[in-house]
Design a protein around this motif. Structure first.
Motif, short mmCIF file in Angstrom:
data_model
loop_
_atom_site.label_atom_id
_atom_site.label_comp_id
_atom_site.label_asym_id
_atom_site.label_seq_id
_atom_site.Cartn_x
_atom_site.Cartn_y
_atom_site.Cartn_z
N ASN A 1 13.24 35.06 22.37
CA ASN A 1 13.26 33.62 22.01
C ASN A 1 12.52 32.74 23.01
N CYS A 2 11.39 33.21 23.46
CA CYS A 2 10.60 32.41 24.42
C CYS A 2 9.73 31.40 23.72
N LEU A 3 9.46 31.64 22.44
CA LEU A 3 8.47 30.82 21.75
C LEU A 3 9.09 29.98 20.65
N ASN A 4 8.48 28.84 20.45
CA ASN A 4 8.95 27.94 19.40
C ASN A 4 7.78 27.08 18.93
N MET A 5 7.88 26.56 17.72
CA MET A 5 6.85 25.64 17.27
C MET A 5 7.48 24.26 17.19
N SER A 6 6.99 23.37 18.03
CA SER A 6 7.59 22.04 18.13
C SER A 6 7.35 21.22 16.87
N ASN A 7 8.36 20.51 16.44
CA ASN A 7 8.14 19.62 15.28
C ASN A 7 7.85 18.19 15.74
N SER A 8 7.78 17.99 17.07
CA SER A 8 7.42 16.65 17.56
C SER A 8 6.01 16.63 18.16
N LEU A 9 5.52 17.80 18.60
CA LEU A 9 4.17 17.84 19.16
C LEU A 9 3.20 18.31 18.08
N TRP A 10 2.74 17.41 17.28
CA TRP A 10 1.83 17.81 16.21
C TRP A 10 0.54 16.99 16.18
N GLU A 11 0.48 15.97 17.05
CA GLU A 11 -0.75 15.17 17.09
C GLU A 11 -1.68 15.79 18.13
N PRO B 1 0.82 -1.23 0.00
CA PRO B 1 0.00 0.00 0.00
C PRO B 1 0.85 1.27 0.00
N ALA B 2 0.37 2.29 -0.70
CA ALA B 2 1.10 3.56 -0.74
C ALA B 2 0.85 4.35 0.54
N THR B 3 -0.23 4.02 1.23
CA THR B 3 -0.57 4.74 2.46
C THR B 3 0.20 4.19 3.64
N GLN B 4 0.22 4.95 4.74
CA GLN B 4 0.95 4.53 5.92
C GLN B 4 -0.02 4.01 6.97
N ASN B 5 0.39 3.06 7.76
CA ASN B 5 -0.49 2.47 8.77
C ASN B 5 -0.51 3.33 10.02
N TYR B 6 -0.84 4.60 9.87
CA TYR B 6 -0.89 5.54 10.98
C TYR B 6 -2.08 5.21 11.86
N PRO B 7 -2.02 5.26 13.16
CA PRO B 7 -0.93 5.77 14.00
C PRO B 7 0.10 4.73 14.43
N PHE B 8 0.00 3.50 13.88
CA PHE B 8 0.95 2.46 14.30
C PHE B 8 2.33 2.66 13.67
N THR B 9 2.36 3.28 12.51
CA THR B 9 3.63 3.60 11.86
C THR B 9 3.69 5.10 11.66
N LYS B 10 4.79 5.69 12.06
CA LYS B 10 4.91 7.15 11.90
C LYS B 10 6.24 7.50 11.29
N THR B 11 6.23 8.43 10.36
CA THR B 11 7.50 8.91 9.84
C THR B 11 7.94 10.10 10.70
N ILE B 12 9.22 10.37 10.69
CA ILE B 12 9.74 11.49 11.48
C ILE B 12 9.31 12.78 10.79
N ALA B 13 8.81 13.71 11.59
CA ALA B 13 8.32 14.98 11.03
C ALA B 13 9.48 15.80 10.49
N PRO B 14 9.26 16.60 9.44
CA PRO B 14 10.33 17.46 8.94
C PRO B 14 10.80 18.43 10.03
N GLU B 15 12.05 18.78 9.97
CA GLU B 15 12.64 19.63 11.01
C GLU B 15 11.89 20.96 11.17
N ARG B 16 11.41 21.50 10.05
CA ARG B 16 10.78 22.82 10.10
C ARG B 16 9.26 22.76 10.23
N LEU B 17 8.74 21.59 10.57
CA LEU B 17 7.28 21.48 10.73
C LEU B 17 6.82 22.40 11.86
#
Ligand code: SF4
Ligand code: SF4
Length: 141
Positions: A94-104, A18-34
């Motif tokens: 520099n108090c604020l940032n957008m996390s690239n790991s907290l996106w769910e 399948p071209a699709t991903q078995n999310y949420p069981f399989t996850k790709t690493i988010a892009p650094e600038r997400l």
């Protein structure tokens, strides 16, 4: 489409990965600038309120615990945020940032869409204060 072609495609699909991903069981690493969830560092904040004033979707509230000693709590509403990163860019400290790991951020409860950032004791102070009869909201200016 001829039935033969359709049948051929069906058989091919049965043996193709399948071209699709078995999310949420399989996850790709988010892009650094997400641009994921906004995160806040209370230790650097000077309480200038610029982030709150500049946010186009009223997703940020800065609540004052002690202005002189620079104690602030940020109340963030991920459901209002449009992830523009305007607040991140304008904060000079520099108090604020957008996390690239907290996106769910999907949730079935509304509590997940009211996030308090700050020192634990400051958050506890504001929540206790807000729970007192006659005081509906912590100070926000
Ligand atoms: S812009 Fe930065 S320093 Fe100013 S209130 Fe927002 S987070 Fe704090
Ligand atoms: S990313 Fe944009 S919408 Fe979200 S809190 Fe910052 S300024 Fe507001």
């Amino acid at each position: 489409m001829a039935i033969g072609v359709l049948f051929g495609d069906l058989v091919k699909a049965l043996f193709t990965k399948p071209a699709t991903q078995n999310y949420p069981f399989t996850k790709t690493i988010a892009p650094e600038r997400l641009r994921g969830k906004l995160v806040y560092d209370p230790e650097k904040c000077v309480g200038c309120m610029l982030c709150m004033k500049d946010c186009p979707s009223n997703a940020i509230e800065l609540l004052t615990v002690d202005k002189i000693n620079k104690k602030f709590v940020m109340r963030y509403h991920p459901d209002r945020c449009v992830f523009c990163a305007q607040c991140v860019q304008l904060c000079r400290f520099n108090c604020l940032n957008m996390s690239n790991s907290l996106w769910e951020m999907a949730s079935t409860t509304k509590e997940a869409f009211e996030v308090y950032y700050g020192r634990e004791e400051d958050i506890a102070f504001l929540l206790e204060r807000a729970a007192q009869p006659g005081i509906n909201e912590p100070p926000c200016e």
